[in-house]
Motif scaffolding. Structure first.
Motif, PDB file in Angstrom:
ATOM      1  N   ALA A 180      -1.276   9.060 -13.372  1.00 45.01           N
ATOM      2  CA  ALA A 180      -0.525   8.368 -12.317  1.00 45.01           C
ATOM      3  C   ALA A 180       0.847   7.931 -12.816  1.00 45.01           C
ATOM      4  N   PRO A 183       0.799  -1.228   0.000  1.00 45.08           N
ATOM      5  CA  PRO A 183       0.000   0.000   0.000  1.00 45.08           C
ATOM      6  C   PRO A 183       0.835   1.283   0.000  1.00 45.08           C
ATOM      7  N   VAL A 216      -1.793   6.099  -8.297  1.00 48.71           N
ATOM      8  CA  VAL A 216      -1.297   7.196  -7.468  1.00 48.71           C
ATOM      9  C   VAL A 216      -0.189   7.946  -8.199  1.00 48.71           C
ATOM     10  N   ILE A 243       3.152   9.673  -1.489  1.00 46.14           N
ATOM     11  CA  ILE A 243       2.002   9.704  -2.391  1.00 46.14           C
ATOM     12  C   ILE A 243       1.387  11.097  -2.300  1.00 46.14           C
ATOM     13  N   THR A 256      -0.998  12.187  -4.819  1.00 46.08           N
ATOM     14  CA  THR A 256      -2.341  12.163  -5.394  1.00 46.08           C
ATOM     15  C   THR A 256      -2.828  10.726  -5.511  1.00 46.08           C
ATOM     16  N   TYR A 257      -4.061  10.510  -5.079  1.00 44.19           N
ATOM     17  CA  TYR A 257      -4.738   9.231  -5.287  1.00 44.19           C
ATOM     18  C   TYR A 257      -5.742   9.436  -6.416  1.00 44.19           C
ATOM     19  N   TYR A 258      -5.619   8.656  -7.484  1.00 45.02           N
ATOM     20  CA  TYR A 258      -6.516   8.802  -8.629  1.00 45.02           C
ATOM     21  C   TYR A 258      -7.703   7.848  -8.576  1.00 45.02           C
ATOM     22  N   GLY A 259      -7.576   6.770  -7.853  1.00 46.55           N
ATOM     23  CA  GLY A 259      -8.674   5.815  -7.747  1.00 46.55           C
ATOM     24  C   GLY A 259      -8.286   4.429  -8.232  1.00 46.55           C
ATOM     25  N   THR A 314      -4.657   0.669  -6.968  1.00 46.31           N
ATOM     26  CA  THR A 314      -4.955   2.090  -6.813  1.00 46.31           C
ATOM     27  C   THR A 314      -3.907   2.912  -7.549  1.00 46.31           C
TER      28      THR A 314
END
Length: 106
Positions: free
Chosen positions: A74, A7, A103, A14, A16-19, A101
């Motif tokens: 990402a 993770p 990122v 990290i 940015t988390y894009y999904g 995920t």
């Protein structure tokens, strides 16, 4: 594109988390490959032809997932999971799914 089952990435942050991203591929069985694989089952040994097809299916699913993440902006996918499922009426096809995920790491 960095792919990791973890993770977090040690030493990276990290930003940015894009999904969730995913990639899927479905491979069909081959009559001749099945025949020779069944002989191997009887006499023992590994089925190199099946192993190669599985490896290609996994690589395709990972590439599709990576491309989806890249299109989002990402530079990594974390928490990568691979799933294998038989599909079709007689289970004659195999679906390989890669998900994770997307990122952006600094």
């Amino acid at each position: 594109m960095l792919l990791a089952t973890t993770p977090i990435i040690e030493g990276k942050r990290i930003t940015t988390y894009y999904g969730i991203v995913s990639g899927e591929t479905i491979i069909g069985a081959n009559v001749f490959r099945d025949f020779f694989a069944s002989i191997r089952d009887i006499v023992g040994g590994r089925s190199g032809s099946y192993e190669e097809v599985l490896r290609e299916a996994k690589d395709t699913a990972l590439k599709e997932m990576s491309e989806q993440a890249r299109q989002m902006g990402a530079n990594a996918v974390i928490g990568v999971d691979l799933d294998y499922e038989t599909v079709g009426g007689s289970g004659s096809m195999l679906m390989v799914t890669a998900s994770g995920t997307a990122v952006f790491l600094e």
